[in-house]
Design an enzyme around this catalytic site. Structure first.
Site: not given
Ligand code: NAP
Length: 318
Positions: A12, A16-18, A109-111, A138, A142, A165-166, A168, A181, A211
């Site tokens: 990913g 955002l995170v990756g 996730s904190s969810c 979701y 998780k 994580p909380t 982000l 979000h 939050r």
């Molecule tokens: N955002 C938050 O507030 C938050 C809070 C707590 C936990 N998290 C956790 O943090 C992690 C990352 O979240 P994020 O906010 O970074 O999400 P994001 O910005 O939507 O990024 C998700 C990434 O996953 C990739 N992805 C999704 N489905 C895929 C698939 N089938 N095959 C390959 N890649 C795939 C997406 O690829 P594409 O670039 O091609 O779309 C994207 O790069 C998640 O596990 C989430 O549960 C996030």
């Protein structure tokens, strides 16, 4: 500290995170960061993923890819959140075990914690009560990921850890109206109201829920810290340990984007969980603390939004 010469996979990496984890690893001088786009490797596809792991042989894996979204996306696309996240983590964890990955960090996730659990939320409250309905699918996926990491640890001795994580925010956030979000949603909507010359912005809900928010660059530092220093079963919380009402958050965002705007709250829209604050004493006990204050992080996030009109992620992932 992890070996800087090792092959390190970040799933990913465009999200955002990756993207934040990749930036941080680069800043540490890691020379073999492995990534693959969804088009190259759909993480739901076992054969493709297993072949990819067998060829590239990552030593460390940050499994941070996921199907992610706010209340609206969660309530209208529950199957995507359940099915995609379950599949991705099942496939990635299995490939990591089969190919002999040294260590894997899974991001939950904190969810995952019960809707009405005591605050601040301690790791041991997992599975002690009913979940919040608006993101139940979701959360269930998780939770299964955390338990899968523990099961691989128990059955095969894998060093798989789970960080929770909380909420982000930061560069590369999702600004889509249906998928974002609260912080990217507020930034975009205040910006649009400002461009349209409108005096008011309506915010979903009563504004009273509390939050916690963590800048994603802080999370990336925490993930690498945990990969190097932590090796236990069960979730470990990652947050600031500080929360704020949605009302106060909306005022902070307004002050950054459109200071003259008036805020109106729409109580007919769902609030979600009344309060969600992580207890981060375990993480603090290991020696990690967040660094970026919310006011500073919001300014940075808005600047990133303004500077990346083409790069703003405005599409909902399929
Ligand atoms: N955002 C938050 O507030 C938050 C809070 C707590 C936990 N998290 C956790 O943090 C992690 C990352 O979240 P994020 O906010 O970074 O999400 P994001 O910005 O939507 O990024 C998700 C990434 O996953 C990739 N992805 C999704 N489905 C895929 C698939 N089938 N095959 C390959 N890649 C795939 C997406 O690829 P594409 O670039 O091609 O779309 C994207 O790069 C998640 O596990 C989430 O549960 C996030």
């Amino acid at each position: 500290m992890i070996d800087r010469q090792a092959r390190i996979l970040v799933t990913g990496h465009r999200g955002l995170v990756g993207s934040a984890v990749v930036r941080h690893l680069q800043s540490l001088g890691c020379s073999q960061i492995l990534t693959a786009t969804r088009q190259e490797v759909d993480l739901r596809d076992p054969r493709t993923v297993e072949n990819w792991f067998a060829e590239r042989r990552p030593a460390y894996v940050f499994h941070v890819a996921g199907t992610v979204g706010g209340i609206w996306a969660n309530s209208t696309r529950p199957v995507d959140f359940l099915h995609d996240n379950l599949l991705m983590q099942a496939v990635v964890l299995r490939a990591a075990w089969q190919s002999g990955v040294q260590k894997l960090l899974y991001l939950g996730s904190s969810c995952i914690y019960p809707r009405d659990c005591p605050q601040p939320i301690r790791e041991e409250y997992l599975l002690t009560g009913p979940l919040e309905k608006t993101n139940e699918c979701y959360a269930l996926a998780k939770i299964a990921g955390v338990k899968a990491c523990d099961a691989y640890r128990q059955q095969y001795g894998c060093r798989f850890i789970s960080a929770m994580p909380t909420n982000l925010y930061g560069p590369n956030d999702n600004f889509h109206p249906d998928g974002s979000h609260v912080i990217p949603g507020l930034l975009r909507r205040f910006h649009e109201v400002k461009l349209a010359g409108q005096p008011t912005l309506t915010v979903w809900g009563t504004g009273t829920p509390r939050r916690e928010f963590l800048h994603v660059d802080d999370l990336a530092v925490a993930c690498v810290f945990l990969m190097g220093k932590y090796d236990e079963a069960g979730p470990i919380n990652v947050g600031t340990g500080e929360d704020i009402t949605i009302h106060a958050l909306a005022e902070l965002v307004r002050d950054v984007v459109h200071p003259s705007a008036e805020l109106v709250f729409d109580p007919s829209k769902p609030d979600g969980t009344p309060r969600k604050l992580l207890d981060v004493s375990r993480l603090h006990g290991l020696g990690w603390h967040h660094r970026i204050p919310l006011e500073v992080g919001l300014q940075q996030a808005y600047h990133w939004y303004l500077e990346h009109p083409a790069g703003r992620r405005m599409s909902v992932a399929d």
